[in-house]
Design a protein around this motif. Structure first.
Motif, PDB file in Angstrom:
ATOM      1  N   SER A  72       0.798  -1.224   0.000  1.00  0.00           N
ATOM      2  CA  SER A  72       0.000   0.000   0.000  1.00  0.00           C
ATOM      3  C   SER A  72       0.827   1.268   0.000  1.00  0.00           C
ATOM      4  O   SER A  72       0.295   2.358   0.153  1.00  0.00           O
ATOM      5  N   GLY A  73       2.134   1.147  -0.112  1.00  0.00           N
ATOM      6  CA  GLY A  73       2.951   2.337  -0.249  1.00  0.00           C
ATOM      7  C   GLY A  73       3.500   2.853   1.059  1.00  0.00           C
ATOM      8  O   GLY A  73       3.332   2.280   2.139  1.00  0.00           O
ATOM      9  N   ILE A  74       4.143   4.019   0.957  1.00  0.00           N
ATOM     10  CA  ILE A  74       4.901   4.561   2.076  1.00  0.00           C
ATOM     11  C   ILE A  74       4.011   5.073   3.204  1.00  0.00           C
ATOM     12  O   ILE A  74       4.448   5.219   4.333  1.00  0.00           O
ATOM     13  N   LEU A  75       2.730   5.358   2.916  1.00  0.00           N
ATOM     14  CA  LEU A  75       1.835   5.865   3.944  1.00  0.00           C
ATOM     15  C   LEU A  75       1.228   4.759   4.801  1.00  0.00           C
ATOM     16  O   LEU A  75       0.557   5.050   5.785  1.00  0.00           O
ATOM     17  N   ALA A  76       1.448   3.497   4.429  1.00  0.00           N
ATOM     18  CA  ALA A  76       0.781   2.392   5.114  1.00  0.00           C
ATOM     19  C   ALA A  76       1.033   2.371   6.628  1.00  0.00           C
ATOM     20  O   ALA A  76       0.082   2.219   7.395  1.00  0.00           O
ATOM     21  N   PRO A  77       2.289   2.503   7.112  1.00  0.00           N
ATOM     22  CA  PRO A  77       2.480   2.499   8.574  1.00  0.00           C
ATOM     23  C   PRO A  77       1.720   3.616   9.273  1.00  0.00           C
ATOM     24  O   PRO A  77       1.175   3.420  10.368  1.00  0.00           O
ATOM     25  N   ALA A  78       1.673   4.820   8.660  1.00  0.00           N
ATOM     26  CA  ALA A  78       0.956   5.928   9.281  1.00  0.00           C
ATOM     27  C   ALA A  78      -0.539   5.657   9.337  1.00  0.00           C
ATOM     28  O   ALA A  78      -1.207   5.963  10.339  1.00  0.00           O
ATOM     29  N   ILE A  79      -1.089   5.063   8.273  1.00  0.00           N
ATOM     30  CA  ILE A  79      -2.517   4.736   8.254  1.00  0.00           C
ATOM     31  C   ILE A  79      -2.834   3.689   9.325  1.00  0.00           C
ATOM     32  O   ILE A  79      -3.837   3.782  10.034  1.00  0.00           O
ATOM     33  N   GLY A  80      -1.982   2.671   9.443  1.00  0.00           N
ATOM     34  CA  GLY A  80      -2.190   1.651  10.467  1.00  0.00           C
ATOM     35  C   GLY A  80      -2.157   2.235  11.863  1.00  0.00           C
ATOM     36  O   GLY A  80      -2.995   1.910  12.716  1.00  0.00           O
ATOM     37  N   MET A  81      -1.197   3.119  12.125  1.00  0.00           N
ATOM     38  CA  MET A  81      -1.100   3.754  13.434  1.00  0.00           C
ATOM     39  C   MET A  81      -2.260   4.710  13.697  1.00  0.00           C
ATOM     40  O   MET A  81      -2.685   4.879  14.836  1.00  0.00           O
ATOM     41  N   LEU A  82      -2.793   5.328  12.632  1.00  0.00           N
ATOM     42  CA  LEU A  82      -3.962   6.197  12.806  1.00  0.00           C
ATOM     43  C   LEU A  82      -5.150   5.391  13.305  1.00  0.00           C
ATOM     44  O   LEU A  82      -5.845   5.804  14.239  1.00  0.00           O
ATOM     45  N   GLY A  83      -5.381   4.228  12.702  1.00  0.00           N
ATOM     46  CA  GLY A  83      -6.478   3.381  13.168  1.00  0.00           C
ATOM     47  C   GLY A  83      -6.261   2.918  14.603  1.00  0.00           C
ATOM     48  O   GLY A  83      -7.191   2.935  15.427  1.00  0.00           O
ATOM     49  N   PHE A  84      -5.016   2.512  14.924  1.00  0.00           N
ATOM     50  CA  PHE A  84      -4.693   2.053  16.282  1.00  0.00           C
ATOM     51  C   PHE A  84      -4.944   3.163  17.295  1.00  0.00           C
ATOM     52  O   PHE A  84      -5.569   2.951  18.341  1.00  0.00           O
ATOM     53  N   ALA A  85      -4.464   4.376  16.987  1.00  0.00           N
ATOM     54  CA  ALA A  85      -4.579   5.483  17.931  1.00  0.00           C
ATOM     55  C   ALA A  85      -6.024   5.935  18.096  1.00  0.00           C
ATOM     56  O   ALA A  85      -6.436   6.334  19.196  1.00  0.00           O
ATOM     57  N   LEU A  86      -6.813   5.888  17.014  1.00  0.00           N
ATOM     58  CA  LEU A  86      -8.224   6.261  17.129  1.00  0.00           C
ATOM     59  C   LEU A  86      -8.942   5.377  18.142  1.00  0.00           C
ATOM     60  O   LEU A  86      -9.709   5.860  18.979  1.00  0.00           O
ATOM     61  N   ALA A  87      -8.694   4.063  18.064  1.00  0.00           N
ATOM     62  CA  ALA A  87      -9.339   3.138  19.002  1.00  0.00           C
ATOM     63  C   ALA A  87      -8.847   3.374  20.428  1.00  0.00           C
ATOM     64  O   ALA A  87      -9.616   3.295  21.390  1.00  0.00           O
ATOM     65  N   LEU A  88      -7.555   3.670  20.570  1.00  0.00           N
ATOM     66  CA  LEU A  88      -6.980   3.862  21.895  1.00  0.00           C
ATOM     67  C   LEU A  88      -7.459   5.165  22.528  1.00  0.00           C
ATOM     68  O   LEU A  88      -7.668   5.240  23.750  1.00  0.00           O
ATOM     69  N   ALA A  89      -7.646   6.206  21.711  1.00  0.00           N
ATOM     70  CA  ALA A  89      -8.029   7.516  22.236  1.00  0.00           C
ATOM     71  C   ALA A  89      -9.535   7.643  22.453  1.00  0.00           C
ATOM     72  O   ALA A  89      -9.985   8.471  23.255  1.00  0.00           O
ATOM     73  N   LEU A  90     -10.312   6.823  21.748  1.00  0.00           N
ATOM     74  CA  LEU A  90     -11.761   6.960  21.776  1.00  0.00           C
ATOM     75  C   LEU A  90     -12.373   6.885  23.182  1.00  0.00           C
ATOM     76  O   LEU A  90     -13.181   7.747  23.555  1.00  0.00           O
ATOM     77  N   PRO A  91     -12.014   5.891  24.027  1.00  0.00           N
ATOM     78  CA  PRO A  91     -12.677   5.794  25.336  1.00  0.00           C
ATOM     79  C   PRO A  91     -12.374   6.972  26.250  1.00  0.00           C
ATOM     80  O   PRO A  91     -13.222   7.372  27.054  1.00  0.00           O
ATOM     81  N   PHE A  92     -11.160   7.553  26.166  1.00  0.00           N
ATOM     82  CA  PHE A  92     -10.833   8.692  27.021  1.00  0.00           C
ATOM     83  C   PHE A  92     -11.738   9.877  26.703  1.00  0.00           C
ATOM     84  O   PHE A  92     -12.141  10.623  27.601  1.00  0.00           O
ATOM     85  N   THR A  93     -12.057  10.051  25.417  1.00  0.00           N
ATOM     86  CA  THR A  93     -12.936  11.148  25.027  1.00  0.00           C
ATOM     87  C   THR A  93     -14.387  10.846  25.384  1.00  0.00           C
ATOM     88  O   THR A  93     -15.096  11.689  25.955  1.00  0.00           O
ATOM     89  N   LEU A  94     -14.856   9.631  25.082  1.00  0.00           N
ATOM     90  CA  LEU A  94     -16.248   9.279  25.343  1.00  0.00           C
ATOM     91  C   LEU A  94     -16.584   9.313  26.826  1.00  0.00           C
ATOM     92  O   LEU A  94     -17.624   9.836  27.239  1.00  0.00           O
ATOM     93  N   PHE A  95     -15.697   8.747  27.641  1.00  0.00           N
ATOM     94  CA  PHE A  95     -15.974   8.710  29.087  1.00  0.00           C
ATOM     95  C   PHE A  95     -15.883  10.102  29.709  1.00  0.00           C
ATOM     96  O   PHE A  95     -16.504  10.362  30.742  1.00  0.00           O
ATOM     97  N   ALA A  96     -15.109  10.994  29.110  1.00  0.00           N
ATOM     98  CA  ALA A  96     -15.058  12.371  29.616  1.00  0.00           C
ATOM     99  C   ALA A  96     -16.359  13.107  29.297  1.00  0.00           C
ATOM    100  O   ALA A  96     -16.840  13.917  30.092  1.00  0.00           O
ATOM    101  N   ILE A  97     -16.917  12.832  28.110  1.00  0.00           N
ATOM    102  CA  ILE A  97     -18.172  13.481  27.725  1.00  0.00           C
ATOM    103  C   ILE A  97     -19.353  12.873  28.477  1.00  0.00           C
ATOM    104  O   ILE A  97     -20.282  13.573  28.887  1.00  0.00           O
ATOM    105  N   PHE A  98     -19.295  11.542  28.663  1.00  0.00           N
ATOM    106  CA  PHE A  98     -20.378  10.836  29.374  1.00  0.00           C
ATOM    107  C   PHE A  98     -19.789  10.109  30.586  1.00  0.00           C
ATOM    108  O   PHE A  98     -19.588   8.889  30.557  1.00  0.00           O
ATOM    109  N   PRO A  99     -19.474  10.832  31.664  1.00  0.00           N
ATOM    110  CA  PRO A  99     -18.798  10.217  32.826  1.00  0.00           C
ATOM    111  C   PRO A  99     -19.609   9.129  33.504  1.00  0.00           C
ATOM    112  O   PRO A  99     -19.046   8.258  34.170  1.00  0.00           O
ATOM    113  N   ASN A 100     -20.925   9.132  33.349  1.00  0.00           N
ATOM    114  CA  ASN A 100     -21.745   8.097  33.983  1.00  0.00           C
ATOM    115  C   ASN A 100     -21.423   6.699  33.444  1.00  0.00           C
ATOM    116  O   ASN A 100     -21.686   5.691  34.109  1.00  0.00           O
TER     117      ASN A 100
END
Length: 699
Positions: free
Chosen positions: A400-428
């Motif tokens: 997939s070319g030279i951007l492939a590692p960055a795209i893979g890490m973008l998906g990984f980081a989105l999943a990792l960052a998602l709960p910190f944002t969601l739980f901050a917005i909806f602390p319950n």
């Protein structure tokens, strides 16, 4: 100076638009893949003057990034080597052979499952000639070559050239008494599409074909049908590269797995509570948590970009075929697995995390939040390191070319960052989170088994490269059967490891996972005697490495000649499926092993269609050279493979294999074409649509 005041909704809109822009820009940079690739290798030619009678013809090949050009000497059964074809040579003689200016790289080539020699970047070939009679000098010919990348190969092609006497520079005034001349082959140009001499032997003896009918029909059979294919909404002709999207999804799934590891899961409620309590303003706490998530994304995407920058596009493409790299990564995955089993703990130096803590305490605002995210990345390394390592290598070794590692890490980081944002917005939601416990360690052990299974894939590549034959298909499958059986036993509590908590009862989720693991192990058992095992055909070694093969469900083409097969189909009143294939096409073999072996597909191909397989890399010479015009240039078709490759380009507008097209008895398409896709139901729909259209036209 104006100060912007953020509201919660405006901040959300800004972040959403920013992240969407990043994803779309990165994906758009991958471009679209046109099926006809003409610039994989470009050629130029010059003449060196070595003296009155000694000249050197210099051929320079510029190879597109990510592709490679095969050397002049290759083992039998492999791709077409780079070679000089002489059509006419008068008043001169060849001295030596075509020679490259640099030593080729020798590596395992996954396209042919053997060790081969090839060039990347730029290479210069030289051919010396001796002038024997300047007045009779004539030199016409071609450079025949073949190019591949890590995903597919282009059919062998010819770069035509003619050397004029005026290019030779200073010549000897007195010509030798004798001269050497290689007569040109007969330049008759028979009609393209005339049945070749091997037509009579192309079909099985049981199939009788009226050769007169074949000759009468050829003019219409070669007529281009590209507009008709596009009218069906043909996606294979101009398909976009979806592999980057798959990397994004794969990275996201990897991030979700990382969330439920002992190093990350307990950090979620602690970190979110910290953000909500550090400020009396809840909106500010939400903003800080969102910025924290964005910082995580920036850190991991930067890691992916760093990998790309460190290796470069060419090196990333070479990794997939590098035997030393595959051995090293096999050992690394085994090392990670042993750590996950609990033999030892992977930790980064304490000074690194302490330094990040100090930076977070001393800094303020956004900088402080960024260093907190960096600290999380370092603290969680013992759990996320193996997942990130596997993801980066899979991305780097993809096509997939030279951007492939960055795209893979973008998906990984989105999943990792998602709960910190969601739980901050909806602390319950924090109250409903499962509490930390022994189940988190079970996640690590399950990952350890999966790491072991994946490690064998990398060892298999090295085994094929060196020809050790220690990991043939049956050995590979036996090890996977054992690994997933042991995983099932672990999930029901029959095997325990040092850090596991005692388990008196089997949790329901564990039971269902164990059932899946045992079922997968049983699924692989028939593979020990040759069953194709479509679900894992991309992971296991090729069937050719298996010593015991009792499976007889293969599909065999009825014809290997286009005109003869079309004539027979007209006689018997059946539609035709053209299979453009190649001896070196790995994806073709995958389709044959995973799709054509399906009982319904096999029955349809055998009974309802006339199957014609055309090998675009067939090296057998045509009885006569055929000269055609393509893209404003004259092209000579010298081999049967040249002829079928030209047919695919000219009639159907494609040159990638595998390529399947359904035709009626006049050579008109019955449906859109079909490229590489191991989805059996989709392939059956493709075949059924052709049959329905054929029946409608007959009525």
């Amino acid at each position: 100076m104006k100060t912007r005041h953020w509201t919660q909704s405006s901040l959300h809109r800004y972040i959403y638009r920013g992240m969407l822009s990043v994803v779309l820009v990165l994906l758009s940079l991958s471009g679209a893949k046109a099926q006809i690739i003409r610039d994989a290798v470009s050629w130029t030619r010059t003449v060196e003057d070595n003296g009155p009678t000694e000249k050197t013809i210099v051929f320079t090949a510029t190879i597109k990034d990510g592709w490679h050009l095969y050397a002049t000497d290759l083992p039998a059964g492999g791709p077409t080597p780079t070679q000089l074809i002489v059509d006419k040579l008068g008043g001169a003689e060849l001295v030596g052979t075509l020679t490259a200016n640099t030593k080729p790289v020798e590596k395992f080539d996954p396209n042919f499952d053997m060790k081969l020699r090839f060039f990347s970047g730029k290479v210069v070939f030289r051919q010396k000639i001796r002038i024997t009679d300047a007045k009779k000098f004539a030199f016409e010919g071609a450079i025949r070559h073949m190019a591949c990348n890590d995903e597919k190969c282009l059919p062998p092609s010819n770069w035509e050239f003619t050397v004029q006497v005026k290019e030779l520079g200073k010549l000897s005034e007195v010509a030798p008494a004798t001269s050497t001349e290689t007569p040109a082959p007969q330049e008759a140009t028979p009609t393209v599409g005339e049945p070749s001499a091997d037509s009579a032997t192309s079909a099985p003896d049981t199939l009788s074909v009226d050769q007169g009918m074949a000759k009468d029909a050829v003019s219409d059979l070669w007529a281009p049908v590209i507009p008709e294919l596009k009218a069906y909404g043909d996606k294979a002709l101009t398909q976009a590269d979806g592999s980057l999207w798959m990397l994004l999804v794969g990275g996201f799934l990897g991030g979700l797995v990382a969330l439920v590891t002992p190093c990350v899961w307990p950090m979620i409620p602690m970190t979110v509570s910290f953000f909500l309590k550090r400020s009396k303003d809840r909106k500010k706490g939400i903003r800080d948590a969102i910025l924290y998530g964005i910082s995580i994304i920036v850190i991991y995407v930067a890691l992916g970009l760093a990998v790309s920058a460190a290796f470069g596009a060419s090196a990333l493409n070479d990794l997939a075929t590098n035997a030393y790299f595959n051995i090293a990564f096999f050992l690394l995955l085994v090392f990670f697995a042993i750590s996950f089993f609990g033999a030892f703990e992977l930790v980064l130096p304490a000074s690194w995390t302490n330094k990040m803590d100090e930076k977070a305490d001393s800094a303020s605002g956004i900088v402080s939040i960024f260093f907190m995210a960096f600290t999380l990345s370092l603290v969680s390394f013992s759990c996320t390191g193996p997942i990130i390592g596997t993801l980066l290598v899979q991305a780097a070794t993809s096509s997939s070319g030279i951007l492939a590692p960055a795209i893979g890490m973008l998906g990984f980081a989105l999943a990792l960052a998602l709960p910190f944002t969601l739980f901050a917005i909806f602390p319950n939601l924090l109250q409903s989170m499962p509490k930390s416990g022994g189940w988190l360690n079970s996640v690590k052990v399950v990952l350890a088994f999966i790491e072991l299974a994946l490690a064998l894939k990398f060892l298999s590549v090295a085994d094929l490269a060196y020809g050790w034959r220690i990991l043939d298909r049956e050995v590979f499958l036996a090890l996977w059967i054992v690994i997933f059986t042991l995983l099932g036993l672990y999930l029901i509590g029959k095997i325990r490891f040092p850090h596991d908590t005692p388990q008196e009862k089997t949790p329901i989720p564990m039971l269902f996972l164990a059932i899946a693991s045992f079922a997968f192990a049983l699924y692989m058992v028939p593979g020990l005697v040759g069953a194709p095992l479509r679900a894992i055909s991309a992971f296991s070694p090729p069937l050719s490495t298996q010593d015991l093969n009792l499976y007889k469900g293969e599909v065999h083409a009825q014809f290997s000649d286009y005109e003869t097969g079309m004539a027979y189909a007209k006689q018997v009143g059946k539609p035709v499926i053209i299979d453009f294939s190649g001896y070196g096409c790995v994806n073709c073999r995958k389709m044959e092993a995973s799709v054509w072996t399906d009982a319904n597909v096999k029955a349809t191909l055998d009974n309802d269609y006339v199957l014609i397989t055309l090998m675009v890399d067939e090296k057998t010479a045509l009885p006569e050279t055929i000269e055609v015009e393509e893209a404003g240039k004259k092209v000579k078709l010298r081999t049967i493979g040249d002829k079928w490759s030209y047919l695919q380009r000219m009639k159907f507008g494609a040159n990638a294999q595998p390529f399947y097209v359904l035709l009626d008895n006049e050579g008109k398409p019955l449906a859109s074409s079909y490229a590489y896709n191991e989805d059996v139901p989709a392939y059956m729909d493709f075949l059924k649509s052709g049959l329905a259209e054929y029946s409608a036209r007959k009525k």
